[in-house]
Design a protein around this motif. Sequence first.
Motif, mmCIF file in Angstrom:
data_model
loop_
_atom_site.group_PDB
_atom_site.id
_atom_site.type_symbol
_atom_site.label_atom_id
_atom_site.label_comp_id
_atom_site.label_asym_id
_atom_site.label_seq_id
_atom_site.Cartn_x
_atom_site.Cartn_y
_atom_site.Cartn_z
ATOM 1 N N GLN A 22 4.104 -1.359 -6.154
ATOM 2 C CA GLN A 22 2.458 -0.766 -6.694
ATOM 3 C C GLN A 22 2.442 1.029 -6.467
ATOM 4 N N TRP A 31 -1.420 0.681 -8.399
ATOM 5 C CA TRP A 31 -1.875 0.069 -9.367
ATOM 6 C C TRP A 31 -1.439 -1.777 -9.252
ATOM 7 N N HIS A 33 -2.113 -5.394 -10.381
ATOM 8 C CA HIS A 33 -1.310 -5.907 -11.306
ATOM 9 C C HIS A 33 -2.327 -6.985 -12.210
#
Length: 122
Positions: A22, A31, A33
């Motif tokens: 990520q 990021w 999810h």
Amino acid sequence: MVRFSLETGLRQANVTGLQWTQVDLVRRCAWIHPDQAKARRAISVPLSKTAVVILREQMGKHETKVFTYSGKPITQVNTKAWRQALSRAGIDNFRWYDLRHTWASWHVQAGTPLHVLQELGG
């Protein structure tokens, strides 16, 4: 993890659950999810220079998870060590979520528009 939370404004679960997949240190972003976000929408997280340094310090400690202790992923932050650190600092009645409030306050004080802050905070 505290410094990283103050730099990113991420929620506790997002910090403890953060995986290397990520994180993009070259583009300086991470990021979250949709299934990990409170609003069930993906969150793009810009990484400050300090946040990148913090992440680089974690490299090589675990294959998948970013934040670990003694080689094991951290899953809980309200630990004896956390409470002792607060006590040593003379801080009473402080929750991990207060780090997010501090992050948001710093942004407002720096002139970040509220609609931008809302997007940054997911």
